[in-house]
Write a protein that holds these residues in place. Sequence first.
Motif, mmCIF file in Angstrom:
data_model
loop_
_atom_site.group_PDB
_atom_site.id
_atom_site.type_symbol
_atom_site.label_atom_id
_atom_site.label_comp_id
_atom_site.label_asym_id
_atom_site.label_seq_id
_atom_site.Cartn_x
_atom_site.Cartn_y
_atom_site.Cartn_z
ATOM 1 N N THR A 216 25.239 13.925 68.160
ATOM 2 C CA THR A 216 24.622 12.736 68.894
ATOM 3 C C THR A 216 23.728 13.510 70.114
ATOM 4 O O THR A 216 22.684 12.812 70.359
ATOM 5 C CB THR A 216 25.669 11.956 69.509
ATOM 6 O OG1 THR A 216 26.671 11.459 68.572
ATOM 7 C CG2 THR A 216 25.311 10.764 70.591
ATOM 8 N N ASP B 89 20.574 14.110 68.572
ATOM 9 C CA ASP B 89 19.600 12.826 68.226
ATOM 10 C C ASP B 89 18.879 12.394 69.388
ATOM 11 O O ASP B 89 17.676 12.219 69.650
ATOM 12 C CB ASP B 89 20.441 11.828 67.651
ATOM 13 C CG ASP B 89 19.929 10.578 66.982
ATOM 14 O OD1 ASP B 89 18.733 10.335 67.437
ATOM 15 O OD2 ASP B 89 20.587 9.764 66.452
ATOM 16 N N THR C 179 14.999 12.691 71.040
ATOM 17 C CA THR C 179 14.261 11.454 71.110
ATOM 18 C C THR C 179 13.724 11.400 72.432
ATOM 19 O O THR C 179 12.504 10.664 72.818
ATOM 20 C CB THR C 179 15.373 10.093 70.965
ATOM 21 O OG1 THR C 179 15.569 10.373 69.444
ATOM 22 C CG2 THR C 179 14.474 9.015 70.961
ATOM 23 N N SER D 71 14.770 7.839 62.905
ATOM 24 C CA SER D 71 15.102 9.099 62.439
ATOM 25 C C SER D 71 14.950 9.003 60.805
ATOM 26 O O SER D 71 15.249 8.010 60.179
ATOM 27 C CB SER D 71 16.690 9.432 62.476
ATOM 28 O OG SER D 71 17.036 9.364 64.102
ATOM 29 N N MET E 85 17.977 14.797 59.891
ATOM 30 C CA MET E 85 18.505 15.395 60.962
ATOM 31 C C MET E 85 19.356 16.608 60.463
ATOM 32 O O MET E 85 20.176 16.278 59.675
ATOM 33 C CB MET E 85 19.215 14.585 62.088
ATOM 34 C CG MET E 85 19.671 15.220 63.362
ATOM 35 S SD MET E 85 19.971 13.991 64.460
ATOM 36 C CE MET E 85 21.684 13.776 64.043
ATOM 37 N N HIS F 135 15.165 17.637 63.982
ATOM 38 C CA HIS F 135 15.056 16.133 63.849
ATOM 39 C C HIS F 135 13.756 15.876 63.804
ATOM 40 O O HIS F 135 12.843 16.078 64.120
ATOM 41 C CB HIS F 135 15.440 15.721 65.198
ATOM 42 C CG HIS F 135 15.815 14.133 65.400
ATOM 43 N ND1 HIS F 135 16.189 13.516 66.454
ATOM 44 C CD2 HIS F 135 15.967 13.304 64.289
ATOM 45 C CE1 HIS F 135 16.361 12.156 66.002
ATOM 46 N NE2 HIS F 135 16.280 11.932 64.986
ATOM 47 N N LYS G 183 11.213 12.458 62.865
ATOM 48 C CA LYS G 183 11.328 11.223 62.917
ATOM 49 C C LYS G 183 9.960 10.521 62.451
ATOM 50 O O LYS G 183 8.893 11.208 62.190
ATOM 51 C CB LYS G 183 11.329 10.715 64.331
ATOM 52 C CG LYS G 183 12.621 11.460 65.089
ATOM 53 C CD LYS G 183 12.873 10.700 66.609
ATOM 54 C CE LYS G 183 13.756 9.549 66.259
ATOM 55 N NZ LYS G 183 14.360 8.905 67.540
ATOM 56 N N GLY H 152 22.058 6.961 65.179
ATOM 57 C CA GLY H 152 21.962 7.979 64.373
ATOM 58 C C GLY H 152 23.169 9.206 64.723
ATOM 59 O O GLY H 152 23.574 9.802 63.791
ATOM 60 N N GLY H 153 23.624 9.143 66.173
ATOM 61 C CA GLY H 153 24.479 9.864 66.320
ATOM 62 C C GLY H 153 25.972 9.462 65.697
ATOM 63 O O GLY H 153 26.584 10.363 65.510
ATOM 64 N N TYR I 187 18.376 9.683 56.785
ATOM 65 C CA TYR I 187 18.369 8.124 57.302
ATOM 66 C C TYR I 187 17.305 7.371 56.377
ATOM 67 O O TYR I 187 16.213 7.459 56.625
ATOM 68 C CB TYR I 187 18.126 8.167 58.681
ATOM 69 C CG TYR I 187 18.997 8.890 59.729
ATOM 70 C CD1 TYR I 187 20.355 8.207 60.202
ATOM 71 C CD2 TYR I 187 18.681 10.266 59.977
ATOM 72 C CE1 TYR I 187 21.101 9.016 60.955
ATOM 73 C CE2 TYR I 187 19.678 10.751 60.592
ATOM 74 C CZ TYR I 187 20.885 10.448 61.126
ATOM 75 O OH TYR I 187 21.819 10.769 62.131
#
Lengths: 143, 143, 143, 143
Positions: free
Chosen positions: C65, C68, C72, C86, C89, C137, C139, D60-61, D93
């Motif tokens: 978390t 993430d 972000t 996402s 990850m 990560h 995105k 996402g977390g 995801y």
Amino acid sequence: MSGTQKGLQFIKQVVEASVKTRCFESVLNKVKVITGGNGQCVCEMIVTEDDQNRGGTLHGGMTATLVDAVSTWALLTSDKQVAGVSVDMGISYMKAAKVGEEILIDAKTLRVGNRLAFLTVDITRKADGTLLAQGKHTKFIGS
Amino acid sequence: MSGTQKGLQFIKQVVEASVKTRCFESVLNKVKVITGGNGQCVCEMIVTEDDQNRGGTLHGGMTATLVDAVSTWALLTSDKQVAGVSVDMGISYMKAAKVGEEILIDAKTLRVGNRLAFLTVDITRKADGTLLAQGKHTKFIGS
Amino acid sequence: MSGTQKGLQFIKQVVEASVKTRCFESVLNKVKVITGGNGQCVCEMIVTEDDQNRGGTLHGGMTATLVDAVSTWALLTSDKQVAGVSVDMGISYMKAAKVGEEILIDAKTLRVGNRLAFLTVDITRKADGTLLAQGKHTKFIGS
Amino acid sequence: MSGTQKGLQFIKQVVEASVKTRCFESVLNKVKVITGGNGQCVCEMIVTEDDQNRGGTLHGGMTATLVDAVSTWALLTSDKQVAGVSVDMGISYMKAAKVGEEILIDAKTLRVGNRLAFLTVDITRKADGTLLAQGKHTKFIGS
């Protein structure tokens, strides 16, 4: 000819063209396409000394190349018929494949959206179905 | 000879032995080791047609093979001097490398424990330092 | 106010708004933003019992978390000022963080293209800089 | 009681104990174990505002926390009955889960060796089986 047979013919032509061109996929010249179509592609191959690492087993780079290529062939047979561009690839190495062993490379499309496609690949020992490695491949297919 | 020079000599011998044997790492025969030692290894290479995909850029499988091999050479120069066995490898593909471009492959050891080693690899365009791909590699080094 | 200070103010407001809303990021209510701007964001946090697993160390889901969210926030301070969605990850867990330890979460943007952004996150023990975990990560930021 | 029923009882007790303790897994207090045993565990959950990101979909977390926890519960029901320690975790995801939607989290053990275990997790929308996310989790189980 059924849809799956057409998929199989198509992907066999793609692979033949690939490995005969001067390019990195010539390392895949022993790979034989078994089935293909509807976003899936299954290949087989006998591990040879050309594919080995210092330990006499399938090199992790060759495993990664199989994940990359066979998942791309699978994607070519999905509805969108695109090859896409790699975004992320991951491989978990579970068990070694020795020189002389026959392996199956089974790639399937998990999801194709407008921009991104997600694929997964199981590499198993043909003799007993033992899972040797699992790969995932995310590709960008938008423009 | 300093520690780093010794590391460099050692890793050059390892690589030379690797690419000359009949094995998958013969695809790395153009790779030149620049520096090595203390868990780090930097190599360079000009992308040729042998390394290309259908788009005329570095094949994702060759990128993965560079991540695998150069991180293993880096690990060989760490205190433990082991090659280990691959557990997980991941590659993020950010930008294509065209045929003719020179690339740097810079691998470093993030952590070596008793059982596991964690490595990271940056692949950059030599001309301007642009990051093309980043890989991570987790290896089992225990017994 | 310098560009970086503006970035820091902006990201502090984003985080404050996030953790006060009824949402999953309320688990991040102890996270303090240290620096932010130009695609980077650094936070710190003391691990408490609310964050622990059965072993009394930072839970892997909380680590994920942090990867993430902080990546972000970093992306929000890049030129494009977008949060994105996402795609992939990944987290490598190298060493446990015990309850009571202070950790740094350092996220930076590796590349922002038209469609995709790539970020990396180092989680370190503040006392001595030991790398505890590293996350990546990817995105989607296009439309 | 069959082996699978015993596995289910056992994993229900593990989960109940986890979410009631002061720890990070209290975020999983809505998760209901459906089946468990032989290295597999299936759970379900309705996405609520507590689990959401700024876009009103599953954070996402939280997805990563589900991958981490449910795969660990699956591993606890394998022959070795160990929880292990996270080495690498990855999540793709594919599609958002909205607040109010019911999701299934299906974890299975791909391989348990002497030192390492490999698990995979599918998160699907219960209503129509759409794959929303796929996670993989590598754990160290040796000593």
